[in-house]
Scaffold this active site. Structure first.
Site, short mmCIF file in Angstrom:
data_model
loop_
_atom_site.label_atom_id
_atom_site.label_comp_id
_atom_site.label_asym_id
_atom_site.label_seq_id
_atom_site.Cartn_x
_atom_site.Cartn_y
_atom_site.Cartn_z
N ARG A 166 0.81 -1.22 0.00
CA ARG A 166 0.00 0.00 0.00
C ARG A 166 0.85 1.28 0.00
O ARG A 166 0.50 2.29 0.64
CB ARG A 166 -0.96 0.04 1.20
CG ARG A 166 -1.98 -1.08 1.20
CD ARG A 166 -2.93 -1.01 0.03
NE ARG A 166 -3.77 -2.20 0.00
CZ ARG A 166 -3.47 -3.32 -0.68
NH1 ARG A 166 -2.37 -3.40 -1.43
NH2 ARG A 166 -4.26 -4.35 -0.65
N SER A 216 -10.87 -0.30 3.31
CA SER A 216 -10.33 -0.87 4.55
C SER A 216 -9.76 0.24 5.41
O SER A 216 -9.00 1.08 4.92
CB SER A 216 -9.22 -1.87 4.24
OG SER A 216 -9.76 -2.95 3.52
N GLU A 308 -5.03 2.78 7.07
CA GLU A 308 -4.70 2.72 5.65
C GLU A 308 -4.99 4.02 4.88
O GLU A 308 -4.12 4.50 4.15
CB GLU A 308 -5.43 1.54 5.00
CG GLU A 308 -5.04 1.35 3.54
CD GLU A 308 -5.53 0.04 2.94
OE1 GLU A 308 -5.33 -1.00 3.56
OE2 GLU A 308 -6.08 0.09 1.83
#
Ligand SMILES: Cc1cc2nc3c(=O)[nH]c(=O)nc-3n(C[C@H](O)[C@H](O)[C@H](O)COP(=O)(O)OP(=O)(O)OC[C@H]3O[C@@H](n4cnc5c(N)ncnc54)[C@H](O)[C@@H]3O)c2cc1C
Length: 314
Positions: A166, A216, A308
């Site tokens: 990520r 998320s 995130e």
């Protein structure tokens, strides 16, 4: 000759985010082309305004105070794409949905995994977006960006993009991705459509898409960061995507935190790693809920959860 860019004042950012939360941008400009982007950057430099790049708005938690600088909105869906020998080159502001469809319509495999992934091509590269066992880093060949301080243009190959879980080089450097190329391969159109549609259906069934959210809320937890004593609790959910992880959704479900609420921010009953905005949530509610969840998981399992989405204006 330069066009007249329309810089607006005090523009609410909430409607431009999938969370539908956040205060105003002190200054705001929407750009559709590279010359407009250069012009916006020049304005920011001249006025010493800090800048924030907003694309699809699907991975953001914008503070209730908003952003005290210039928000440059790369208008989603603008720009161009083209094919050359199974390589697809596209503007960063195009949506992932359009690019998934373009690849399938041309019988090219490599992007069907991203069926249903919200946001822009550039945002997906910057965050190395991934799902269903694939990530952007698997297909990106080159990325072109503009340095926000100097205006210089650079093209990097896959290795120089320093992709990570990520993240990428672009998460840590003041550069705006404008264009990138991905490597695709000949495939069967009908089969690729079936895969992409299956992913879209999976998301509709498992994710709380009926409420505003930002995907998320926590990253998944690398296996080695889970104390051995607690592993049996989560053993049946361990997976190798993109490396051995314990899905945070499993940890939060086992902890019984589904439904936990602060104001109108709620840990979804449907997917336990999604926080949803039930209607009037403020970003302070989202952050307070995140803090409560993190503290609970740290106390119970000695696991540090990592947020995130990108926090803006905090
Ligand atoms: C329902 C839902 C499901 C999701 N599912 C997934 C999933 O399966 N996998 C996954 O990885 N993510 C997922 N996400 C998160 C999100 O879709 C991705 O992170 C997406 O790639 C973000 O792109 P964006 O254009 O919306 O970026 P934005 O939210 O606009 O911005 C995110 C960050 O990227 C920066 N940025 C954006 N464009 C550029 C650019 N051109 N150059 C430099 N920096 C840029 C911004 O400044 C910001 O810091 C999901 C989100 C939602 C709402």
């Amino acid at each position: 000759m330069m066009s007249e860019l329309s810089i607006q004042e005090n523009v609410s950012l909430a409607p431009l985010t999938t969370f539908k939360i956040g205060g105003p941008a002190r200054h705001f400009v929407s750009v559709k082309t590279e010359p407009e982007l250069h012009e916006a950057l020049e304005v920011s430099r001249k006025n010493s305004w800090p800048i924030f790049i907003l694309a699809g708005g699907s991975n953001l938690i914008v503070s209730d105070k908003g952003f005290d600088g210039l928000v440059i909105n790369l208008e989603l869906g603008t720009g161009d794409w083209g094919l050359d020998d199974n390589q697809l080159t596209a503007s960063a502001s195009l949506s992932m949905r359009d690019l998934v469809n373009a690849s399938i319509d041309n019988g090219l495999s490599g992007l069907a995994w991203a069926g249903g992934l919200p946001g822009s091509f550039g945002g997906a590269i910057r965050g190395n977006a991934g799902c269903f066992g694939s990530e952007m880093k698997d297909i990106v060949t080159t990325v072109t960006s503009i340095n926000t301080k100097t205006g210089a243009k650079v093209t990097r190959n896959n290795a120089d993009c320093q992709f990570e879980y990520r993240g990428s080089y672009y998460k840590y450097h003041p550069e705006i991705i404008t264009l990138a190329t991905i490597q695709l391969h000949p495939g069967d159109k009908a089969e690729l459509r079936r895969i992409a549609d299956e992913h879209i259906q999976y998301r509709l069934a498992r994710q709380p898409l009926e409420f505003p959210n930002a995907g998320s809320i926590f990253k998944n937890v690398p296996l080695e960061q889970v104390p051995k004593i607690h592993l049996p609790l989560f053993a049946d959910a361990i997976k190798d995507d993109p490396f051995p992880i314990v899905p945070t959704a499993k940890i939060l479900a086992v902890a019984g935190l589904k439904g936990m609420r602060v104001g109108d921010a709620q840990l979804s009953e449907k997917h336990s790693n999604y926080i949803v905005n039930l209607g009037q949530a403020k970003s302070s509610d989202i952050v307070a809920l995140i803090d409560k969840i993190k503290a609970e998981i740290k106390t119970r399992y000695q696991i540090d959860l990592e947020v995130e989405p990108q926090l803006v204006g905090f």
